[in-house]
Enzyme design. Structure first.
Site, PDB file in Angstrom:
ATOM      1  N   GLU A   1      -2.422  -6.639 -12.704  1.00 45.81           N
ATOM      2  CA  GLU A   1      -3.838  -6.602 -12.332  1.00 45.81           C
ATOM      3  C   GLU A   1      -4.595  -5.526 -13.101  1.00 45.81           C
ATOM      4  O   GLU A   1      -4.055  -4.459 -13.398  1.00 45.81           O
ATOM      5  CB  GLU A   1      -3.964  -6.250 -10.849  1.00 45.81           C
ATOM      6  CG  GLU A   1      -3.359  -7.278  -9.953  1.00 45.81           C
ATOM      7  CD  GLU A   1      -3.377  -6.841  -8.501  1.00 45.81           C
ATOM      8  OE1 GLU A   1      -2.645  -7.443  -7.723  1.00 45.81           O
ATOM      9  OE2 GLU A   1      -4.106  -5.890  -8.168  1.00 45.81           O
TER      10      GLU A   1
ATOM     11  N   CYS B   1       1.647   0.691   0.077  1.00 42.95           N
ATOM     12  CA  CYS B   1       1.177   0.149  -1.204  1.00 42.95           C
ATOM     13  C   CYS B   1       1.734  -1.252  -1.460  1.00 42.95           C
ATOM     14  O   CYS B   1       2.947  -1.468  -1.397  1.00 42.95           O
ATOM     15  CB  CYS B   1       1.567   1.093  -2.333  1.00 42.95           C
ATOM     16  SG  CYS B   1       1.013   0.513  -3.943  1.00 42.95           S
TER      17      CYS B   1
ATOM     18  N   GLU C   1       3.996   3.059 -11.666  1.00 41.99           N
ATOM     19  CA  GLU C   1       3.959   4.516 -11.680  1.00 41.99           C
ATOM     20  C   GLU C   1       3.994   4.954 -13.151  1.00 41.99           C
ATOM     21  O   GLU C   1       5.036   4.846 -13.817  1.00 41.99           O
ATOM     22  CB  GLU C   1       5.174   5.063 -10.891  1.00 41.99           C
ATOM     23  CG  GLU C   1       5.450   6.532 -11.058  1.00 41.99           C
ATOM     24  CD  GLU C   1       4.238   7.443 -10.838  1.00 41.99           C
ATOM     25  OE1 GLU C   1       3.524   7.294  -9.839  1.00 41.99           O
ATOM     26  OE2 GLU C   1       4.012   8.305 -11.706  1.00 41.99           O
TER      27      GLU C   1
ATOM     28  N   CYS D   1      -4.719  -1.897  -4.862  1.00 44.26           N
ATOM     29  CA  CYS D   1      -3.564  -1.934  -5.735  1.00 44.26           C
ATOM     30  C   CYS D   1      -2.519  -3.024  -5.452  1.00 44.26           C
ATOM     31  O   CYS D   1      -1.879  -3.019  -4.417  1.00 44.26           O
ATOM     32  CB  CYS D   1      -2.870  -0.612  -5.489  1.00 44.26           C
ATOM     33  SG  CYS D   1      -2.567   0.242  -6.951  1.00 44.26           S
TER      34      CYS D   1
HETATM   35  N1  SAH Z   1       1.747   5.127  -8.971  1.00 47.98           N
HETATM   36  C1  SAH Z   1       0.585   5.891  -9.195  1.00 47.98           C
HETATM   37  C2  SAH Z   1      -0.619   5.099  -9.637  1.00 47.98           C
HETATM   38  C3  SAH Z   1      -0.842   3.752  -9.017  1.00 47.98           C
HETATM   39  S1  SAH Z   1      -1.394   3.702  -7.338  1.00 47.98           S
HETATM   40  C4  SAH Z   1       0.271   6.748  -7.996  1.00 47.98           C
HETATM   41  O1  SAH Z   1       0.987   6.671  -7.027  1.00 47.98           O
HETATM   42  O2  SAH Z   1      -0.647   7.546  -8.060  1.00 47.98           O
HETATM   43  C5  SAH Z   1      -3.053   4.249  -7.403  1.00 47.98           C
HETATM   44  C6  SAH Z   1      -3.536   4.916  -6.136  1.00 47.98           C
HETATM   45  O3  SAH Z   1      -3.736   3.958  -5.096  1.00 47.98           O
HETATM   46  C7  SAH Z   1      -2.572   5.933  -5.597  1.00 47.98           C
HETATM   47  O4  SAH Z   1      -3.275   7.071  -5.164  1.00 47.98           O
HETATM   48  C8  SAH Z   1      -1.957   5.196  -4.433  1.00 47.98           C
HETATM   49  O5  SAH Z   1      -1.353   6.058  -3.528  1.00 47.98           O
HETATM   50  C9  SAH Z   1      -3.163   4.452  -3.899  1.00 47.98           C
HETATM   51  N2  SAH Z   1      -2.876   3.350  -3.004  1.00 47.98           N
HETATM   52  C10 SAH Z   1      -1.846   2.498  -3.004  1.00 47.98           C
HETATM   53  N3  SAH Z   1      -1.925   1.627  -1.973  1.00 47.98           N
HETATM   54  C11 SAH Z   1      -3.055   1.932  -1.323  1.00 47.98           C
HETATM   55  C12 SAH Z   1      -3.702   1.402  -0.164  1.00 47.98           C
HETATM   56  N4  SAH Z   1      -3.173   0.371   0.517  1.00 47.98           N
HETATM   57  N5  SAH Z   1      -4.847   1.979   0.224  1.00 47.98           N
HETATM   58  C13 SAH Z   1      -5.382   3.000  -0.456  1.00 47.98           C
HETATM   59  N6  SAH Z   1      -4.828   3.553  -1.545  1.00 47.98           N
HETATM   60  C14 SAH Z   1      -3.679   3.033  -1.962  1.00 47.98           C
END
Ligand code: SAH
Length: 345
Positions: free
Chosen positions: A93, A120, A161, A333
């Site tokens: 995505e 996530c 990640e 995400c």
């Molecule tokens: N793996 C990396 C980058 C991808 S996730 C990381 O963990 O930072 C990007 C962001 O979206 C991260 O801050 C993650 O914690 C957040 N995220 C993932 N699922 C989410 C959700 N359901 N609601 C809000 N933020 C979320």
């Protein structure tokens, strides 16, 4: 023999690869510019390259491409979410968002994710593979082409990640900012990590000028370890030391991401623990009400995030509630990929 992914090669690598073709050295620069400045999709479009060499290149190298498998445009704002099909049939995505200062793109770095964060969607079906540097560049190119916009800011916050695909992400950033090629300033790039400490330090040492965002989501080790398995390996004390090192080495402040989950991480005690953790760092916290994922029960209203922000501010912590763009198009995400794989798989 498998064709080489030419769009992932830097100029010195391309020069080295071309020695086999016994062509003058300047050819590598010409080809590199066709690929990264004019962004052609086939060797036949490289008009100043002799046709014999073009067909030789065609048999030794491939120019990868992505296809729009799905595209969802928000009715509420200018957000567009793309589901791209990769050459091997996998999907990732990419989200295009409109900001005051231009267009910002959120790109994926892996197909799936190994990190296992409980809230996530990207991680539910596990990890499939890393994206190549070319597949990261192509998310930008194809979106610019499709939407007719120029991307001025980039966040690596899509599926995956980034610090778990370190070498490919570093090569991607090198190609993105190459003065001979795309020339994007890495000041407009944010890399987000769940907290892989050695990689944060390594990234700091590279002094790329980019912004680091760390996904915190909970200020205490016991609770953070429950929702983010990475915390068991790299607890908060080590993570905060690495963030301090990043700041001291690069002069760039780290931002902290905090998805508010009602009843999980938004109590007065959480606010106090977060303030204590960040005290004296001049840190900024981006709050976001957690996006609902069908398989999970975490939830929060915007109001809950705003309440938490006010409590943090009273404790002297700078925080903002991030705009939730495209909430009508599953812009959270990994949700679109996850739903698609479930439908087709
Ligand atoms: N793996 C990396 C980058 C991808 S996730 C990381 O963990 O930072 C990007 C962001 O979206 C991260 O801050 C993650 O914690 C957040 N995220 C993932 N699922 C989410 C959700 N359901 N609601 C809000 N933020 C979320």
């Amino acid at each position: 023999m498998e064709k080489q992914d030419i769009l992932s090669m830097n100029l010195p690598e391309l020069q080295a690869a071309l020695t086999a073709f016994q062509v003058p050295k300047y050819r590598a620069g010409q080809i590199y510019r066709w690929l990264h400045v004019r962004k052609v999709r086939s060797f036949s479009e490289m008009l100043d390259i002799p046709s014999k060499l073009r067909s030789e290149l065609d048999s030794a190298f491939c120019i990868k491409s992505l296809f729009v498998a799905k595209k969802l445009a928000s009715c509420m704002d200018d957000t567009v979410k793309y589901l791209y099909r990769l050459p091997d049939g996998q999907h990732v995505e990419t989200v295009l968002m409109h900001y005051k200062h231009g267009w910002r793109l959120c790109i994926s770095t892996q197909v799936g994710c190994k990190m296992g964060c409980a809230f996530c969607a990207s991680t539910i079906a596990g990890y499939v593979r890393d994206l190549t540097p070319s597949e990261m560049l192509l998310q930008i190119d194809e979106t610019e082409r499709d939407a007719g916009v120029t991307i001025s800011g980039l966040v690596l916050m899509g599926i995956g990640e980034p610090m778990d695909n370190f070498d490919n992400v570093m090569r991607f950033l090198e190609l993105l900012s190459d003065p001979e090629g795309r020339q994007m300033s890495l000041r407009h790039v944010t890399v987000s990590t769940c907290g892989i400490v050695p990689r944060i330090r390594e990234l700091a040492d590279r002094k790329t000028g980019l912004t680091l965002a760390v996904s915190l989501h909970n200020p205490t080790d016991a609770a953070r370890s429950k929702i983010m398995p990475v915390n068991r390996r790299y607890p908060l004390s080590e993570l905060m030391e690495a963030c301090q090192y990043f700041f001291e080495t690069t002069g760039r402040r780290v931002t902290f991401e905090y998805a508010v989950m009602e009843g999980e991480n938004d109590s007065d005690a959480d606010a106090a623990a977060l303030a204590k953790l960040l005290r004296g760092r001049g840190a900024h916290v981006n709050l976001i009400p957690v996006n609902k994922v069908r398989e999970r029960s975490y939830h929060a209203t915007r109001r809950a995030a705003q309440d938490f922000m006010q409590r943090l501010e009273r404790l002297g912590v700078h925080a903002t509630v991030r705009r939730t763009l495209g909430s009508d198009i599953e812009a959270a995400c990994g949700q679109l990929r996850h739903e698609t794989e479930k439908d087709t798989g």
